[in-house]
Design a protein around this motif. Sequence first.
Motif, mmCIF file in Angstrom:
data_model
loop_
_atom_site.group_PDB
_atom_site.id
_atom_site.type_symbol
_atom_site.label_atom_id
_atom_site.label_comp_id
_atom_site.label_asym_id
_atom_site.label_seq_id
_atom_site.Cartn_x
_atom_site.Cartn_y
_atom_site.Cartn_z
ATOM 1 N N PRO A 47 0.837 -1.310 -0.163
ATOM 2 C CA PRO A 47 -0.096 0.427 -0.139
ATOM 3 C C PRO A 47 1.041 1.971 0.166
ATOM 4 C CG PRO A 47 0.274 -0.669 2.321
ATOM 5 C CD PRO A 47 0.609 -2.031 0.941
ATOM 6 N N LEU A 48 1.683 0.958 0.628
ATOM 7 C CA LEU A 48 2.730 2.252 0.628
ATOM 8 C C LEU A 48 3.203 2.524 -0.985
ATOM 9 C CD1 LEU A 48 5.400 1.498 3.025
ATOM 10 C CD2 LEU A 48 3.304 2.847 3.095
ATOM 11 N N THR A 49 3.171 2.119 -1.908
ATOM 12 C CA THR A 49 3.248 2.183 -3.703
ATOM 13 C C THR A 49 2.273 1.627 -4.641
ATOM 14 O OG1 THR A 49 4.527 0.467 -4.379
ATOM 15 C CG2 THR A 49 6.041 1.533 -3.054
ATOM 16 N N ASP A 50 1.820 0.783 -4.152
ATOM 17 C CA ASP A 50 0.426 0.546 -4.952
ATOM 18 C C ASP A 50 0.723 -0.660 -5.887
ATOM 19 O OD1 ASP A 50 -1.898 2.136 -3.286
ATOM 20 O OD2 ASP A 50 -1.038 4.044 -5.159
ATOM 21 N N ALA A 51 1.740 -1.019 -5.133
ATOM 22 C CA ALA A 51 2.586 -2.454 -6.197
ATOM 23 C C ALA A 51 1.138 -3.176 -5.650
ATOM 24 C CB ALA A 51 4.138 -2.825 -6.121
ATOM 25 N N VAL A 52 1.130 -4.502 -6.765
ATOM 26 C CA VAL A 52 0.660 -5.574 -6.540
ATOM 27 C C VAL A 52 1.699 -6.569 -7.311
ATOM 28 C CG1 VAL A 52 -1.337 -7.043 -7.449
ATOM 29 C CG2 VAL A 52 -1.598 -4.696 -7.246
ATOM 30 N N VAL A 53 1.755 -7.410 -5.933
ATOM 31 C CA VAL A 53 2.746 -8.624 -6.169
ATOM 32 C C VAL A 53 1.238 -9.774 -6.356
ATOM 33 C CG1 VAL A 53 4.036 -10.036 -4.600
ATOM 34 C CG2 VAL A 53 4.172 -7.527 -4.135
ATOM 35 N N ASP A 54 1.620 -10.953 -7.400
ATOM 36 C CA ASP A 54 1.002 -11.587 -7.614
ATOM 37 C C ASP A 54 1.752 -12.640 -8.242
ATOM 38 O OD1 ASP A 54 -0.961 -13.409 -9.170
ATOM 39 O OD2 ASP A 54 -1.607 -11.718 -10.646
ATOM 40 N N TYR A 55 2.225 -13.772 -7.797
ATOM 41 C CA TYR A 55 2.451 -14.992 -7.768
ATOM 42 C C TYR A 55 1.614 -15.986 -8.500
ATOM 43 C CZ TYR A 55 6.373 -13.454 -4.823
ATOM 44 O OH TYR A 55 6.844 -12.256 -3.815
ATOM 45 N N VAL A 56 0.245 -15.729 -8.700
ATOM 46 C CA VAL A 56 -0.521 -17.017 -9.270
ATOM 47 C C VAL A 56 -1.392 -16.241 -10.026
ATOM 48 C CG1 VAL A 56 -0.487 -17.839 -6.979
ATOM 49 C CG2 VAL A 56 -2.296 -16.253 -6.782
ATOM 50 N N GLY A 57 -1.265 -15.328 -11.021
ATOM 51 C CA GLY A 57 -2.103 -14.992 -12.107
ATOM 52 C C GLY A 57 -3.904 -15.088 -11.468
ATOM 53 N N GLY A 58 -3.952 -14.192 -10.242
ATOM 54 C CA GLY A 58 -4.689 -13.660 -10.111
ATOM 55 C C GLY A 58 -5.516 -12.519 -10.742
ATOM 56 N N GLN A 59 -4.358 -11.352 -10.891
ATOM 57 C CA GLN A 59 -4.676 -10.332 -11.859
ATOM 58 C C GLN A 59 -5.548 -10.442 -12.895
ATOM 59 O OE1 GLN A 59 -1.932 -6.100 -10.953
ATOM 60 N NE2 GLN A 59 -0.509 -7.643 -11.103
ATOM 61 N N ALA A 60 -4.871 -11.615 -13.584
ATOM 62 C CA ALA A 60 -5.577 -11.892 -15.185
ATOM 63 C C ALA A 60 -7.199 -12.868 -14.909
ATOM 64 C CB ALA A 60 -4.680 -12.743 -15.944
ATOM 65 N N ASP A 61 -7.624 -13.117 -13.680
ATOM 66 C CA ASP A 61 -8.525 -14.313 -13.396
ATOM 67 C C ASP A 61 -9.525 -13.468 -13.126
ATOM 68 O OD1 ASP A 61 -8.124 -16.455 -13.995
ATOM 69 O OD2 ASP A 61 -7.485 -16.596 -12.045
ATOM 70 N N LEU A 62 -9.234 -11.542 -11.613
ATOM 71 C CA LEU A 62 -9.781 -10.930 -12.069
ATOM 72 C C LEU A 62 -10.815 -9.970 -12.922
ATOM 73 C CD1 LEU A 62 -8.317 -8.853 -8.811
ATOM 74 C CD2 LEU A 62 -10.460 -10.091 -8.878
ATOM 75 N N GLN A 63 -9.452 -9.396 -14.381
ATOM 76 C CA GLN A 63 -10.175 -8.715 -15.222
ATOM 77 C C GLN A 63 -11.242 -9.565 -16.409
ATOM 78 O OE1 GLN A 63 -6.413 -7.557 -17.621
ATOM 79 N NE2 GLN A 63 -5.818 -6.310 -15.765
ATOM 80 N N ALA A 64 -10.794 -11.341 -16.473
ATOM 81 C CA ALA A 64 -11.679 -12.049 -16.414
ATOM 82 C C ALA A 64 -12.989 -12.824 -15.977
ATOM 83 C CB ALA A 64 -10.991 -13.118 -16.930
ATOM 84 N N LYS A 65 -12.937 -11.798 -14.444
ATOM 85 C CA LYS A 65 -13.900 -12.525 -13.818
ATOM 86 C C LYS A 65 -14.104 -13.858 -13.400
ATOM 87 C CE LYS A 65 -16.350 -8.192 -14.631
ATOM 88 N NZ LYS A 65 -18.068 -7.436 -14.971
ATOM 89 N N LEU A 66 -12.843 -14.215 -13.478
ATOM 90 C CA LEU A 66 -13.111 -16.266 -12.863
ATOM 91 C C LEU A 66 -12.259 -16.356 -11.635
ATOM 92 C CD1 LEU A 66 -11.124 -17.088 -15.623
ATOM 93 C CD2 LEU A 66 -13.462 -17.395 -15.720
ATOM 94 N N VAL A 67 -13.201 -17.371 -11.318
ATOM 95 C CA VAL A 67 -13.098 -17.680 -9.609
ATOM 96 C C VAL A 67 -12.539 -19.461 -10.072
ATOM 97 C CG1 VAL A 67 -13.406 -19.250 -7.854
ATOM 98 C CG2 VAL A 67 -15.042 -16.748 -7.959
ATOM 99 N N ARG A 68 -10.560 -19.650 -9.717
ATOM 100 C CA ARG A 68 -10.016 -20.437 -10.203
ATOM 101 C C ARG A 68 -9.221 -20.670 -8.624
ATOM 102 N NH1 ARG A 68 -7.094 -21.019 -15.544
ATOM 103 N NH2 ARG A 68 -7.681 -18.611 -16.046
ATOM 104 N N SER A 69 -9.062 -22.031 -9.043
ATOM 105 C CA SER A 69 -8.301 -22.498 -7.461
ATOM 106 C C SER A 69 -6.402 -22.810 -8.356
ATOM 107 C CB SER A 69 -8.418 -24.255 -7.678
ATOM 108 O OG SER A 69 -10.193 -24.557 -7.074
ATOM 109 N N ILE A 70 -6.071 -21.944 -7.293
ATOM 110 C CA ILE A 70 -4.828 -22.465 -7.100
ATOM 111 C C ILE A 70 -4.175 -23.294 -7.333
ATOM 112 C CG2 ILE A 70 -2.492 -21.261 -5.933
ATOM 113 C CD1 ILE A 70 -4.072 -18.871 -4.885
#
Length: 416
Positions: free
Chosen positions: A113-136
């Motif tokens: 939150p200090l830099t607004d950088a998202v740390v994504d190791y699992v592809g969560g941002q892409a699934d948010l954009q695609a509106k998908l619930v996907r298991s890790i």
Amino acid sequence: MAVLRRLREAGHVTYFAGGCVRDLLLGIEPKDYDVATDATPQQVRELFPRTQAVGAAFGVVLVREGQSVVEVATFRSDGAYLDGRRPASVRFTRAEEDAQRRDFTINGLFLDPLTDAVVDYVGGQADLQAKLVRSIGDARARFAEDHLRLLRAVRFAARLGFQVEAGTAAALCAEATQLKRISPERIAEELRMMLTPATRGAAWIMLWEYGLASEVFRHVAGDGGEMVPPERSIFLNLLPGEAVPFSLALAAAVICYRRANDPRGDLRRYFAADDLKRTVRSLRQGLRLSNVELDQVEGTLVGLGMIMGDEVPTLAVRKRFLAMETASLSMELMRAISTAGLEKERIAALESQLVPLLGTEVAPPPLLTGDDLTEMGYQPGPAFKRILSAVYDEQLEGRVATKEEARESARGMVRG
């Protein structure tokens, strides 16, 4: 933010984690903020004077900062899950491994939150954009670890308006029977969260689509021991209203209604007889509903049976029905049944008789009481209840208007 800053100042890698990150990225105000860090529970407790080690073995410490309580969890990797609920052991690790042990990609994100950088190791941002619930990782493995994730997948998809990713959906169907291993209390709490909001219709559809509902409501079965499929549209037509907030009790009443309305059954007899009590007991056993919820289910169905039985309800019956605390719930269910295309004419006729009575005095104090009967020289016994009920019906229908008329009516019943 103060908790995160202090951990950072002490040299620890620290992020916001999980659901709060998901909601922030979707523009939703989080209910709370969880913090994940490489600091061990002991190091967290040394940094903050007001803490509570609610799950120190799993790396979780509650930190009280001002008026807020923040959950701080140490990055961890989980050992084997032996009970379908929690890991038998954990080891503290790095953020990347911590992300891999979480349930769904949209919940596996970290945010600085200090830099607004998202740390994504699992592809969560892409699934948010695609509106998908996907298991890790492997979906069946994730559901085998914690069976409650089966319901959480539906809850997240419904609440967010997402789809369940195909592989995850297939795993939901394959692992549905694992819900038998989850405690009724935990299942009921998930159902409350998914079936009470305005998005409950989507959740309801998915529960049946993935074979979860037949497991959740398996205790409310037909005569052959199998679940009687509900009329989906009945539930979907139960709209939220300010006067009648939706509840898990009303959802359970839909299930029970379909059980009772099985062509092999008789609606009035079912709702009036011991079968209903058995159904309510099965809900107590299967979902551990609260006493208030169980009373609502039973009252909703008793009222429905009273007003929709085979006989045309008299004015007294209609007034008795409206005097019930659960009458509004019964009427919500009745309207939903009609909107679903079932018994439309009959329900329309009933509503035309009930609506004019709304706002009127449907439950006046009885003109005749047990004390009155005793004063009249009658001995208390089983007949008391029958006489008092019959006289009260006459009062509700306007055939008895004074105490003396009520007494005279009672005398006539005794003589007859």
